[in-house]
Write an enzyme that holds these catalytic residues in place. Structure first.
Site, PDB file in Angstrom:
ATOM      1  N   HIS A   9     -33.199 -11.304   2.243  1.00 47.74           N
ATOM      2  CA  HIS A   9     -33.532 -11.026   3.641  1.00 47.74           C
ATOM      3  C   HIS A   9     -32.285 -11.233   4.488  1.00 47.74           C
ATOM      4  CE1 HIS A   9     -33.632 -15.341   4.321  1.00 47.74           C
ATOM      5  NE2 HIS A   9     -34.554 -15.487   3.386  1.00 47.74           N
ATOM      6  N   HIS A  12     -29.856 -14.169   4.073  1.00 44.05           N
ATOM      7  CA  HIS A  12     -28.864 -14.145   2.999  1.00 44.05           C
ATOM      8  C   HIS A  12     -27.609 -13.418   3.456  1.00 44.05           C
ATOM      9  CE1 HIS A  12     -32.670 -14.636   0.583  1.00 44.05           C
ATOM     10  NE2 HIS A  12     -31.939 -15.651   0.159  1.00 44.05           N
ATOM     11  N   CYS A 118     -50.179 -30.542  -8.800  1.00 46.47           N
ATOM     12  CA  CYS A 118     -51.134 -29.481  -8.517  1.00 46.47           C
ATOM     13  C   CYS A 118     -50.916 -28.359  -9.530  1.00 46.47           C
ATOM     14  CB  CYS A 118     -50.970 -28.938  -7.104  1.00 46.47           C
ATOM     15  SG  CYS A 118     -51.980 -27.468  -6.827  1.00 46.47           S
ATOM     16  N   CYS A 121     -50.058 -24.870  -7.896  1.00 49.52           N
ATOM     17  CA  CYS A 121     -48.684 -24.711  -7.398  1.00 49.52           C
ATOM     18  C   CYS A 121     -47.660 -24.951  -8.497  1.00 49.52           C
ATOM     19  CB  CYS A 121     -48.387 -25.700  -6.273  1.00 49.52           C
ATOM     20  SG  CYS A 121     -49.494 -25.605  -4.871  1.00 49.52           S
ATOM     21  N   CYS A 135     -54.131 -30.763  -2.060  1.00 48.45           N
ATOM     22  CA  CYS A 135     -52.984 -29.865  -2.043  1.00 48.45           C
ATOM     23  C   CYS A 135     -53.081 -28.964  -0.812  1.00 48.45           C
ATOM     24  CB  CYS A 135     -52.979 -29.002  -3.308  1.00 48.45           C
ATOM     25  SG  CYS A 135     -51.937 -27.533  -3.147  1.00 48.45           S
ATOM     26  N   HIS A 138     -53.843 -25.203  -2.112  1.00 51.39           N
ATOM     27  CA  HIS A 138     -55.060 -24.846  -2.840  1.00 51.39           C
ATOM     28  C   HIS A 138     -56.291 -25.645  -2.436  1.00 51.39           C
ATOM     29  CE1 HIS A 138     -51.747 -23.363  -5.357  1.00 51.39           C
ATOM     30  NE2 HIS A 138     -52.601 -22.437  -5.755  1.00 51.39           N
ATOM     31  N   LYS A 289     -40.233 -17.530  12.813  1.00 50.25           N
ATOM     32  CA  LYS A 289     -39.782 -17.761  11.457  1.00 50.25           C
ATOM     33  C   LYS A 289     -40.180 -16.560  10.597  1.00 50.25           C
ATOM     34  CE  LYS A 289     -40.130 -21.266   7.874  1.00 50.25           C
ATOM     35  NZ  LYS A 289     -40.745 -22.527   7.457  1.00 50.25           N
ATOM     36  N   LYS A 292     -43.721 -13.885   4.831  1.00 51.52           N
ATOM     37  CA  LYS A 292     -44.441 -12.753   4.256  1.00 51.52           C
ATOM     38  C   LYS A 292     -45.749 -12.517   4.983  1.00 51.52           C
ATOM     39  CE  LYS A 292     -42.722 -12.988  -0.432  1.00 51.52           C
ATOM     40  NZ  LYS A 292     -42.992 -13.691  -1.673  1.00 51.52           N
TER      41      LYS A 292
END
Length: 495
Positions: A9, A12, A118, A121, A135, A138, A289, A292
């Site tokens: 992105h 980088h 977890c 994860c 968690c 999850h 920020k 996704k």
RNA sequence: AGCGAGGUAGGGUAGCAUGGAGUGCCCGCCGGGCUCAUAACCCGGAGAUCGGUGGUUCAAAUCCACCUCUCGCUACCA
């Protein structure tokens, strides 16, 4: 060196561009620069990302490492080597050697590690990270898992590291980050696990020498990539010459690994330490920020494709200050291009060169510079040496502010002396004005090289010169012969 | 909570170490000028209690104290 669980992105690109501007600046200043980059591939995240995509981890790494390398090329990163941690044989040698060296020193030992794990994860959580014992991802209760791991005696190096950082033997820039590191170190360093069970790592990564049931923790291996790039274990002469590294350019999220773990590992292995760490910030997307879920990740390839290498570099270097977070928005991108690159710098250069080309047939020559011309050139030189000073401190944004001031001065001078009127009655005076402006253009061409190498080479090319040390910018040239100039930066038309 | 960094016109940013008229820069806004240049450029103007309060000083954006707000870091997570 990014890890490659996803495609690059704009953040980088920021790291690339900052690193490259520093490298290019040092190179033209006469330093022997060797720039290493690469892809950190031995992370569990990559395994997980590949599973999601239904492809092999090898495939994912190859694809993404390729994209990162493509970004390096398209953003103009002048790297000397690109290391891929999961495939380069040299890196395997590095990692094994590093492990052995630390082990011989007695800094690696086996210990049972128990933590809240977890399964979803596939990571351990600390109690503070859990939300109501669950968690955060999850919403399940993590299980207590016991596992034998190899540990590294980080605690042993607490005092040494504190002194090294405090005394700037390893300089951490900016100071704020140095303080953060010192605060962390002083709070007490604990040994950390440097291996994972083969099961937990899905067999991905570099096995612990002499123990196939364990995989080396990704950071222990990733940090070694700096050594690999410098020829460690594969080219002794090269390594002798290059190591220790002058600088590591890193994002603020990975300071601890570089400023604490890495130093300790090198101390343990008996290798020299990097001289400095430059810690940059993150790039937000329209003030938010990048993530996704919001879907606001800025694709550097799109940006470069749309606005070009130089404009993208300019944005990242000028608008994002070296040590702070910055924002990316297309609105600002257009403003910067049209107002600063086109309207200010590009326009000054263009009106100067095209005037010389059309009114003087491309050639001007005088023995003396007028008094007011000397004045303006003195001011320009002053700004140029300030710009150089900023570059020495890796403050590209401030260096570029000086550049803008210079072309602004040039535009004012051009306007005040009205060579287009002057030429009608006193051709030599007009020629004098243009000689001064040509000198300013040349100076601009030299100063923008670390930031915008394409434009710099193009501009200096018109003047039959090449990028060179900033100190040469002060030389006053009395004769120019130029070819037909073309536009340096293209205006963005809002359609 | 502890430690760290920051709060400068509508937005961004420099200045702060070595105090000296709110000084500079990029954009936005308003008005004028110019025509060499990519309808670019140049000039002028409006707009700020330099986060707040108190202190040191002849003098504070700058030094000190306190307060307030914002943001990082507090580990085996990249």
């Amino acid at each position: 060196m990014p890890y490659v669980n996803a495609k690059p992105h704009i953040g980088h690109a920021l790291e690339c561009v900052q690193t490259d501007a520093i490298a290019r600046f040092r190179k033209i200043s006469g330093d022997d620069v060797y720039l290493t980059t690469g892809a950190d591939e031995n992370s569990l995240k990559n395994v997980q990302a590949a599973e999601k995509l239904g492809i092999s981890t090898e495939e994912l790494c190859k694809k993404n490492a390729g994209l990162f390398r493509e970004l390096d090329d398209r953003i103009g990163l002048s790297y000397d080597i690109f290391v891929r941690s999961s495939v380069d044989a040299g890196h395997l040698k590095t990692t094994n050697a590093l492990w052995d060296m630390c082990n011989k020193k007695g800094d690696i030992y086996k210990k049972e590690y128990s933590g809240l794990y977890c399964v979803g994860c596939e990571v351990f959580y600390t109690e503070t990270e859990l939300e109501g014992g669950m968690c955060p991802e999850h919403r399940t209760r993590p299980e207590v898992v016991h596992e034998e791991n190899y540990f590294f005696r980080l605690s042993k190096y607490q005092d040494v590291i504190e002194k090294l950082v405090e005394s700037n033997a390893v300089e951490i820039m900016p100071d704020a980050k140095k303080h953060e590191v010192l605060g962390f170190v002083r709070s007490g360093l604990e040994d950390f696990s440097i291996s994972r069970s083969i099961k937990r790592s899905h067999g991905w990564g570099i096995p612990v020498p002499g123990d196939d049931s364990q995989i080396i923790y990704v950071w222990f291996d990733a940090l070694g990539m700096y050594l690999t790039g410098a020829g460690f274990q594969s080219d002794n002469a090269k390594f002798e010459k290059l190591w220790p590294a002058d600088m590591h350019v890193i994002g603020k999220g990975v300071i601890r690994f570089h400023a604490v773990y890495w130093l300790a590992m090198l101390l343990s292995a008996g290798l020299e330490l990097p001289k400095s760490l430059l810690v940059h910030g993150y790039v937000t997307s329209n003030g938010q920020k990048m993530s996704k879920s919001i879907g606001n990740i800025v694709d550097p390839f799109e940006v470069i494709g749309k606005y070009g290498e130089d404009a993208t570099r300019y944005y990242l270097l000028k608008e994002v200050s070296t040590f702070q977070d910055g924002d990316f928005s297309e609105k600002i991108m257009k403003e910067l291009i049209n107002n600063e690159l086109v309207g200010n710098i590009g326009n000054f250069v263009n009106r100067t060169l095209s005037f010389i080309y059309s009114k003087f047939g491309g050639s001007i020559k005088l023995d003396e510079i007028s008094e007011d011309g000397k004045d303006i050139l003195n001011k320009v030189h002053m700004l140029a040496s300030e710009s150089e000073e900023c570059m020495k401190q890796s403050q590209m944004n401030l260096a570029l502010l000086r550049v803008l001031e210079i072309s602004n001065l040039g535009n004012q001078y051009f306007q005040a002396r009205e060579p287009w009127n002057l030429i009608k009655k006193d051709e030599e005076s007009a020629e004098g004005v243009l000689l001064v402006c040509a000198n300013i253009s040349r100076e601009l061409g030299i100063l923008i090289y670390p930031h915008m190498p394409e434009a710099s080479e193009k501009l200096l090319g018109y003047l039959n010169e090449k990028p060179q040390a900033f100190k040469n910018a002060e030389k006053i040239i009395k004769e120019f012969n130029i070819g037909e100039p073309k536009i340096l930066f293209k205006k963005i038309d809002d359609a």
